[in-house]
Design a protein around this motif. Structure first.
Motif, mmCIF file in Angstrom:
data_model
loop_
_atom_site.group_PDB
_atom_site.id
_atom_site.type_symbol
_atom_site.label_atom_id
_atom_site.label_comp_id
_atom_site.label_asym_id
_atom_site.label_seq_id
_atom_site.Cartn_x
_atom_site.Cartn_y
_atom_site.Cartn_z
ATOM 1 N N GLN A 5 0.968 -1.158 -0.184
ATOM 2 C CA GLN A 5 -0.129 0.046 0.058
ATOM 3 C C GLN A 5 0.883 1.282 -0.197
ATOM 4 O O GLN A 5 0.443 2.354 -0.816
ATOM 5 C CB GLN A 5 -0.781 -0.074 1.301
ATOM 6 N N SER A 6 1.843 1.333 0.821
ATOM 7 C CA SER A 6 2.880 2.447 0.722
ATOM 8 C C SER A 6 3.462 2.663 -0.387
ATOM 9 O O SER A 6 3.805 3.841 -1.013
ATOM 10 C CB SER A 6 3.947 2.244 1.880
ATOM 11 N N LYS A 7 3.920 1.564 -1.110
ATOM 12 C CA LYS A 7 4.672 1.519 -2.484
ATOM 13 C C LYS A 7 3.667 2.272 -3.309
ATOM 14 O O LYS A 7 3.900 2.985 -4.285
ATOM 15 C CB LYS A 7 5.106 0.282 -2.938
ATOM 16 N N LYS A 8 2.398 1.752 -3.377
ATOM 17 C CA LYS A 8 1.460 2.054 -4.349
ATOM 18 C C LYS A 8 1.084 3.719 -4.081
ATOM 19 O O LYS A 8 0.960 4.317 -5.360
ATOM 20 C CB LYS A 8 0.284 1.183 -4.413
ATOM 21 N N GLN A 9 0.969 3.970 -2.942
ATOM 22 C CA GLN A 9 0.790 5.579 -2.588
ATOM 23 C C GLN A 9 1.793 6.418 -2.954
ATOM 24 O O GLN A 9 1.735 7.398 -3.485
ATOM 25 C CB GLN A 9 0.523 5.598 -1.153
ATOM 26 N N ASN A 10 3.342 5.821 -3.017
ATOM 27 C CA ASN A 10 4.310 6.540 -3.252
ATOM 28 C C ASN A 10 4.492 6.748 -4.742
ATOM 29 O O ASN A 10 4.844 7.753 -5.376
ATOM 30 C CB ASN A 10 5.527 6.028 -2.936
ATOM 31 N N GLN A 11 3.935 5.728 -5.655
ATOM 32 C CA GLN A 11 4.056 5.817 -6.972
ATOM 33 C C GLN A 11 3.037 6.903 -7.412
ATOM 34 O O GLN A 11 3.177 7.657 -8.372
ATOM 35 C CB GLN A 11 3.439 4.381 -7.506
ATOM 36 N N ARG A 12 1.681 7.010 -6.707
ATOM 37 C CA ARG A 12 0.942 8.088 -7.140
ATOM 38 C C ARG A 12 1.147 9.252 -6.669
ATOM 39 O O ARG A 12 0.994 10.407 -7.667
ATOM 40 C CB ARG A 12 -0.574 7.737 -6.274
ATOM 41 N N ILE A 13 1.974 9.663 -5.614
ATOM 42 C CA ILE A 13 2.316 10.883 -5.396
ATOM 43 C C ILE A 13 3.546 11.139 -6.078
ATOM 44 O O ILE A 13 3.552 12.433 -6.664
ATOM 45 C CB ILE A 13 3.076 10.811 -3.920
ATOM 46 N N THR A 14 4.397 10.463 -6.947
ATOM 47 C CA THR A 14 5.297 10.489 -7.943
ATOM 48 C C THR A 14 4.961 11.158 -9.025
ATOM 49 O O THR A 14 5.610 11.987 -9.776
ATOM 50 C CB THR A 14 6.362 9.652 -8.147
ATOM 51 N N ARG A 15 3.585 10.985 -9.390
ATOM 52 C CA ARG A 15 3.071 11.202 -10.670
ATOM 53 C C ARG A 15 2.423 12.731 -10.594
ATOM 54 O O ARG A 15 2.231 13.407 -11.576
ATOM 55 C CB ARG A 15 1.642 10.309 -10.996
ATOM 56 N N ILE A 16 2.428 13.437 -9.277
ATOM 57 C CA ILE A 16 2.094 14.737 -9.176
ATOM 58 C C ILE A 16 3.276 15.556 -9.541
ATOM 59 O O ILE A 16 4.216 15.609 -9.026
ATOM 60 C CB ILE A 16 1.542 14.931 -7.823
ATOM 61 N N SER A 17 2.873 16.359 -10.522
ATOM 62 C CA SER A 17 4.202 17.376 -11.045
ATOM 63 C C SER A 17 3.766 18.785 -10.864
ATOM 64 O O SER A 17 2.486 19.119 -10.574
ATOM 65 C CB SER A 17 4.444 17.052 -12.291
ATOM 66 N N GLU A 18 4.493 19.929 -11.459
ATOM 67 C CA GLU A 18 3.984 20.915 -11.416
ATOM 68 C C GLU A 18 2.929 21.302 -12.397
ATOM 69 O O GLU A 18 1.920 22.459 -12.379
ATOM 70 C CB GLU A 18 5.142 22.031 -11.729
ATOM 71 N N LYS A 19 2.490 20.451 -13.353
ATOM 72 C CA LYS A 19 1.545 20.557 -14.294
ATOM 73 C C LYS A 19 0.465 20.032 -13.676
ATOM 74 O O LYS A 19 -0.596 19.677 -14.730
ATOM 75 C CB LYS A 19 1.977 20.255 -15.482
ATOM 76 N N THR A 20 0.243 19.470 -12.661
ATOM 77 C CA THR A 20 -0.918 18.664 -12.025
ATOM 78 C C THR A 20 -1.615 19.782 -11.058
ATOM 79 O O THR A 20 -0.963 20.362 -10.218
ATOM 80 C CB THR A 20 -0.549 17.737 -11.252
ATOM 81 N N LEU A 21 -3.154 19.791 -11.505
ATOM 82 C CA LEU A 21 -3.961 20.423 -10.338
ATOM 83 C C LEU A 21 -4.637 19.588 -9.619
ATOM 84 O O LEU A 21 -5.187 18.383 -10.101
ATOM 85 C CB LEU A 21 -4.881 21.097 -11.046
ATOM 86 N N VAL A 22 -4.459 19.561 -8.113
ATOM 87 C CA VAL A 22 -4.920 18.498 -7.313
ATOM 88 C C VAL A 22 -6.237 19.007 -6.852
ATOM 89 O O VAL A 22 -6.009 20.190 -6.130
ATOM 90 C CB VAL A 22 -4.000 18.082 -6.181
ATOM 91 N N GLU A 23 -7.432 18.357 -6.878
ATOM 92 C CA GLU A 23 -8.467 18.950 -6.203
ATOM 93 C C GLU A 23 -9.264 17.930 -5.530
ATOM 94 O O GLU A 23 -9.023 16.757 -5.645
ATOM 95 C CB GLU A 23 -9.454 19.306 -7.380
ATOM 96 N N SER A 24 -9.896 18.550 -4.439
ATOM 97 C CA SER A 24 -10.402 17.486 -3.366
ATOM 98 C C SER A 24 -11.773 18.055 -2.858
ATOM 99 O O SER A 24 -11.999 19.406 -2.889
ATOM 100 C CB SER A 24 -9.411 17.631 -2.235
ATOM 101 N N ALA A 25 -12.585 17.456 -2.652
ATOM 102 C CA ALA A 25 -14.052 17.790 -2.276
ATOM 103 C C ALA A 25 -14.473 17.141 -0.719
ATOM 104 O O ALA A 25 -14.166 15.922 -0.534
ATOM 105 C CB ALA A 25 -14.913 17.288 -3.328
ATOM 106 N N ASP A 26 -15.077 18.013 -0.044
ATOM 107 C CA ASP A 26 -15.547 17.476 1.370
ATOM 108 C C ASP A 26 -16.972 17.418 1.069
ATOM 109 O O ASP A 26 -17.845 18.147 0.606
ATOM 110 C CB ASP A 26 -15.300 18.913 2.286
ATOM 111 N N ILE A 27 -17.569 15.780 1.017
ATOM 112 C CA ILE A 27 -18.751 15.503 0.518
ATOM 113 C C ILE A 27 -19.782 15.517 1.935
ATOM 114 O O ILE A 27 -19.321 14.751 2.814
ATOM 115 C CB ILE A 27 -18.725 14.104 0.049
ATOM 116 N N ALA A 28 -20.739 16.333 1.467
ATOM 117 C CA ALA A 28 -21.822 16.407 2.760
ATOM 118 C C ALA A 28 -22.967 15.888 2.256
ATOM 119 O O ALA A 28 -23.217 15.122 1.253
ATOM 120 C CB ALA A 28 -22.029 17.750 3.295
ATOM 121 N N LYS A 29 -24.132 15.791 2.887
ATOM 122 C CA LYS A 29 -25.430 15.222 2.511
ATOM 123 C C LYS A 29 -26.012 16.247 1.548
ATOM 124 O O LYS A 29 -26.648 15.676 0.520
ATOM 125 C CB LYS A 29 -26.577 15.239 3.746
#
Length: 98
Positions: A5-29
């Motif tokens: 799991q740690s290795k997989k997460q690290n692989q995902r993190i390394t794909r994030i570059s200066e050309k990546t827009l990271v977006e997150s949503a707080d989901i409510a009802k």
């Protein structure tokens, strides 16, 4: 198992570059809030408050596209707040503004 799991997460993190827009949503009802950051964690634009409806989802997609174009990002990485932190993200294919 934890190592994989740690290795997989690290692989995902390394794909994030200066050309990546990271977006997150707080989901409510009924009403949700999304925000965007760059690869350094610097917040970009204003939060997007959207409803739990088709119109709200369309509003979110439009907000994502506008931020992507405004900040010249080629990739968008989207996830809800908890899953994004755990590395469980969905990649959204967007138009390349370049």
């Amino acid at each position: 198992m934890k190592y994989k799991q740690s290795k997989k997460q690290n692989q995902r993190i390394t794909r994030i570059s200066e050309k990546t827009l990271v977006e997150s949503a707080d989901i409510a009802k009924e009403t949700h809030v999304a925000r965007a950051i760059d690869f350094r964690g610097i917040e970009l634009g204003k939060d997007c408050v959207f409803s739990n409806s088709r119109t709200g989802l369309e509003q979110l997609v439009q907000w994502m596209k506008e931020l992507q174009q405004e900040h010249a990002k080629r990739e968008v990485l989207f996830g809800n707040g908890v899953h994004l932190l755990r590395g469980r993200t969905k990649e959204c294919k967007g138009n390349d503004p370049a």
